[in-house]
Design a protein around this motif. Structure first.
Motif, PDB file in Angstrom:
ATOM      1  N   VAL A  23       0.843  -1.205   0.000  1.00  0.00           N
ATOM      2  CA  VAL A  23       0.000   0.000   0.000  1.00  0.00           C
ATOM      3  C   VAL A  23       0.875   1.251   0.000  1.00  0.00           C
ATOM      4  O   VAL A  23       0.634   2.204  -0.748  1.00  0.00           O
ATOM      5  CB  VAL A  23      -0.949   0.000   1.211  1.00  0.00           C
ATOM      6  N   GLY A  24       1.917   1.229   0.808  1.00  0.00           N
ATOM      7  CA  GLY A  24       2.813   2.381   0.877  1.00  0.00           C
ATOM      8  C   GLY A  24       3.499   2.663  -0.453  1.00  0.00           C
ATOM      9  O   GLY A  24       3.594   3.819  -0.879  1.00  0.00           O
ATOM     10  N   SER A 174      -6.661  -1.368 -17.713  1.00  0.00           N
ATOM     11  CA  SER A 174      -5.370  -0.684 -17.715  1.00  0.00           C
ATOM     12  C   SER A 174      -5.422   0.710 -17.107  1.00  0.00           C
ATOM     13  O   SER A 174      -4.387   1.235 -16.679  1.00  0.00           O
ATOM     14  CB  SER A 174      -4.834  -0.581 -19.148  1.00  0.00           C
ATOM     15  N   SER A 175      -6.586   1.336 -17.071  1.00  0.00           N
ATOM     16  CA  SER A 175      -6.673   2.674 -16.490  1.00  0.00           C
ATOM     17  C   SER A 175      -6.587   2.589 -14.972  1.00  0.00           C
ATOM     18  O   SER A 175      -7.049   1.623 -14.365  1.00  0.00           O
ATOM     19  CB  SER A 175      -7.975   3.358 -16.906  1.00  0.00           C
ATOM     20  N   VAL A 176      -5.993   3.619 -14.378  1.00  0.00           N
ATOM     21  CA  VAL A 176      -5.755   3.623 -12.936  1.00  0.00           C
ATOM     22  C   VAL A 176      -6.205   4.961 -12.365  1.00  0.00           C
ATOM     23  O   VAL A 176      -5.921   6.018 -12.918  1.00  0.00           O
ATOM     24  CB  VAL A 176      -4.263   3.408 -12.616  1.00  0.00           C
ATOM     25  N   GLY A 177      -6.912   4.926 -11.248  1.00  0.00           N
ATOM     26  CA  GLY A 177      -7.310   6.136 -10.540  1.00  0.00           C
ATOM     27  C   GLY A 177      -7.472   5.830  -9.062  1.00  0.00           C
ATOM     28  O   GLY A 177      -7.408   4.677  -8.641  1.00  0.00           O
ATOM     29  N   PHE A 178      -7.657   6.871  -8.279  1.00  0.00           N
ATOM     30  CA  PHE A 178      -7.794   6.679  -6.838  1.00  0.00           C
ATOM     31  C   PHE A 178      -8.901   5.651  -6.542  1.00  0.00           C
ATOM     32  O   PHE A 178      -9.942   5.679  -7.183  1.00  0.00           O
ATOM     33  CB  PHE A 178      -8.140   8.025  -6.172  1.00  0.00           C
ATOM     34  N   PRO A 179      -8.687   4.676  -5.646  1.00  0.00           N
ATOM     35  CA  PRO A 179      -7.626   4.592  -4.640  1.00  0.00           C
ATOM     36  C   PRO A 179      -6.402   3.768  -5.060  1.00  0.00           C
ATOM     37  O   PRO A 179      -5.574   3.433  -4.206  1.00  0.00           O
ATOM     38  CB  PRO A 179      -8.330   3.917  -3.465  1.00  0.00           C
ATOM     39  N   PHE A 180      -6.273   3.387  -6.304  1.00  0.00           N
ATOM     40  CA  PHE A 180      -5.075   2.785  -6.887  1.00  0.00           C
ATOM     41  C   PHE A 180      -4.795   1.351  -6.426  1.00  0.00           C
ATOM     42  O   PHE A 180      -4.509   0.487  -7.237  1.00  0.00           O
ATOM     43  CB  PHE A 180      -3.814   3.637  -6.612  1.00  0.00           C
ATOM     44  N   ILE A 181      -4.827   1.107  -5.123  1.00  0.00           N
ATOM     45  CA  ILE A 181      -4.261  -0.120  -4.573  1.00  0.00           C
ATOM     46  C   ILE A 181      -4.978  -1.379  -5.034  1.00  0.00           C
ATOM     47  O   ILE A 181      -4.381  -2.462  -5.042  1.00  0.00           O
ATOM     48  CB  ILE A 181      -4.224  -0.086  -3.026  1.00  0.00           C
ATOM     49  N   GLN A 183      -6.295  -1.986  -8.063  1.00  0.00           N
ATOM     50  CA  GLN A 183      -6.422  -2.002  -9.513  1.00  0.00           C
ATOM     51  C   GLN A 183      -5.297  -2.807 -10.154  1.00  0.00           C
ATOM     52  O   GLN A 183      -4.218  -2.975  -9.580  1.00  0.00           O
ATOM     53  CB  GLN A 183      -6.486  -0.563 -10.026  1.00  0.00           C
ATOM     54  N   ASP A 184      -5.570  -3.300 -11.352  1.00  0.00           N
ATOM     55  CA  ASP A 184      -4.703  -4.314 -11.956  1.00  0.00           C
ATOM     56  C   ASP A 184      -3.246  -3.886 -12.152  1.00  0.00           C
ATOM     57  O   ASP A 184      -2.337  -4.624 -11.740  1.00  0.00           O
ATOM     58  CB  ASP A 184      -5.297  -4.769 -13.293  1.00  0.00           C
ATOM     59  N   PRO A 185      -2.952  -2.734 -12.788  1.00  0.00           N
ATOM     60  CA  PRO A 185      -1.533  -2.402 -13.014  1.00  0.00           C
ATOM     61  C   PRO A 185      -0.691  -2.340 -11.742  1.00  0.00           C
ATOM     62  O   PRO A 185       0.387  -2.945 -11.691  1.00  0.00           O
ATOM     63  CB  PRO A 185      -1.608  -1.058 -13.747  1.00  0.00           C
ATOM     64  N   PRO A 186      -1.117  -1.631 -10.679  1.00  0.00           N
ATOM     65  CA  PRO A 186      -0.295  -1.640  -9.472  1.00  0.00           C
ATOM     66  C   PRO A 186      -0.235  -2.991  -8.774  1.00  0.00           C
ATOM     67  O   PRO A 186       0.787  -3.334  -8.164  1.00  0.00           O
ATOM     68  CB  PRO A 186      -0.936  -0.571  -8.570  1.00  0.00           C
ATOM     69  N   LEU A 187      -1.324  -3.778  -8.841  1.00  0.00           N
ATOM     70  CA  LEU A 187      -1.283  -5.107  -8.232  1.00  0.00           C
ATOM     71  C   LEU A 187      -0.145  -5.944  -8.808  1.00  0.00           C
ATOM     72  O   LEU A 187       0.461  -6.765  -8.112  1.00  0.00           O
ATOM     73  CB  LEU A 187      -2.614  -5.821  -8.450  1.00  0.00           C
ATOM     74  N   ILE A 188       0.155  -5.714 -10.077  1.00  0.00           N
ATOM     75  CA  ILE A 188       1.239  -6.444 -10.739  1.00  0.00           C
ATOM     76  C   ILE A 188       2.576  -5.743 -10.527  1.00  0.00           C
ATOM     77  O   ILE A 188       3.545  -6.337 -10.058  1.00  0.00           O
ATOM     78  CB  ILE A 188       0.934  -6.590 -12.236  1.00  0.00           C
ATOM     79  N   TYR A 189       2.617  -4.458 -10.850  1.00  0.00           N
ATOM     80  CA  TYR A 189       3.889  -3.722 -10.909  1.00  0.00           C
ATOM     81  C   TYR A 189       4.529  -3.557  -9.535  1.00  0.00           C
ATOM     82  O   TYR A 189       5.750  -3.522  -9.418  1.00  0.00           O
ATOM     83  CB  TYR A 189       3.633  -2.354 -11.550  1.00  0.00           C
TER      84      TYR A 189
END
Length: 382
Positions: A23-24, A174-181, A183-189
């Motif tokens: 999350v951080g 693929s689109s990302v917006g708040f709250p981010f955590i 969503q697919d791209p950050p879950l992977i990256y």
């Protein structure tokens, strides 16, 4: 005190679903950056013990004329600097005819490749298929990852070929917006444990067949390859690909926090060595007498299945197969490219016997379609 208790309660709820260090990272970093490899966990991909420097045939006037004939480019160095380029390497007939670095970069600087990594994964899988370590592209992903089948019906119909072609039918936004955590791209990256992420967060959205660019796909293929071979994937790539290419420099592969390499975006290398990957593909998957991938795999990576098989992506009609973008020409063979975010390209033009590598921290004022059009024309004029 009440506010602190509220924050603590919120963190406790978040931690029940997502590790707080994850999350951080997501909240601090938000979107990906070109220099993320400097802080991400990573593994070294050792250079060849018998490196082979490029044969050089500098042709500055010819290269400048080839690029400056395009309406985008008045002056090659000024243009490349202005769009955020860090390196431009041009190979013709197996010789290095141009090598230039911009925006403070140099030949020894590592260059992030982002989704070029997907093309490298394809090469790695092709070698495993040739060695009989994978059953082939018609094999279901559940043959290697059976827990997917027990979690959701439909995974058994998803093949390795579907995943490599971005036609798996798996959901991905693929689109990302708040709250981010969540969503697919950050879950992977930003994953702590990417193996767990792809085994638990993937879901079926449609039958296999429709193109959808999806970063879960390459990581599922990578996990299947790891299980099929019983090998560490970075070691496997180093042994079967990077060292046989006679590379001059160590590379880096970014990983999650359990050591699994990010198969969608993690490879980082020097531009001159990235050109060796393009030259190997130009040579039909060979380095001298050594075949790194079999002919059928090379053909599948560099030709469309049908002449009309294009998909709309990033405002342009592209072909995509086996982890490579295919750029059609009026007559075969087509050009093809490994393409990553911020304009990372390994561009190959078989008709012209040309390989072009461009890396950068941005693509100011241009996009992938502009760059591929530029390289398409420059290859003709070289």
């Amino acid at each position: 005190m009440g506010a602190l208790l509220l924050v603590a309660a919120g963190l406790a709820v978040l931690h029940a679903y997502y590790p707080l260090d994850y999350v951080g990272r997501v909240m601090l970093e938000r979107d990906a950056d070109f220099d993320d490899f400097e802080w991400k966990p990573s593994r070294t991909v050792a250079a060849s013990t018998a490196p082979r420097p490029w044969s050089r045939a500098p042709a500055p006037e010819r290269v400048q004329a080839a690029f400056q004939s395009d309406p985008l480019v008045d002056d090659l160095a000024v243009f490349m600097t202005s769009i955020g380029t860090t390196a431009l390497v041009v190979i013709r007939d197996g010789e290095l005819v141009h090598e230039a670095y911009y925006n403070g970069s140099s030949e020894t600087d590592l260059q992030a490749t982002f989704s070029v990594t997907k093309s490298l994964l394809s090469i790695l899988v092709g070698g495993a298929v040739a060695r009989g370590e994978l059953d082939g592209l018609e094999a279901s992903i559940t043959e290697y990852l059976p827990e997917l089948a027990s979690r959701e019906a439909g995974f058994e119909r998803v093949t390795l070929g579907n995943l490599l072609d971005m036609r798996s039918g798996l959901a991905y936004e693929s689109s990302v917006g708040f709250p981010f955590i969540n969503q697919d791209p950050p879950l992977i990256y930003y994953a702590n444990d990417l193996r767990e992420t792809v085994l638990t967060h993937t879901r079926i959205a449609a039958e296999p067949g429709t193109f959808l660019y999806n970063d879960y796909n390459p990581n599922l293929v990578g996990l299947a390859l790891e299980r099929a071979t019983g090998r560490d994937l970075v070691e496997l790539f180093t042994e079967t690909m990077w060292q046989p290419l006679r590379t001059e420099f160590d590379a880096v592969w970014c990983t999650d926090y359990r050591g699994f390499p990010l198969m969608e975006s993690g490879f980082v290398a020097r531009a001159r060595d990235l050109a060796r990957l393009g030259q190997m593909m130009l040579a039909g998957g060979r380095v001298g007498d050594l075949a790194l991938i079999p002919p059928h795999w090379h053909h599948r990576s560099t030709h469309r299945l049908k002449p009309h098989e294009f998909e709309e992506y990033n405002g342009r009609q592209w072909g995509y197969r086996n982890g490579w973008w295919i750029v059609s020409r009026p007559e075969d063979p087509p050009d093809y490219a490994a393409i990553g975010r911020f304009g990372q390209l390994i561009y190959v033009s078989p008709r012209n016997r040309v390989v072009i590598v461009r890396t950068g921290f941005d693509t100011v004022g241009v996009n992938d379609a502009d760059l591929t059009s530029l390289f398409y024309g420059a290859a003709d004029r070289l």
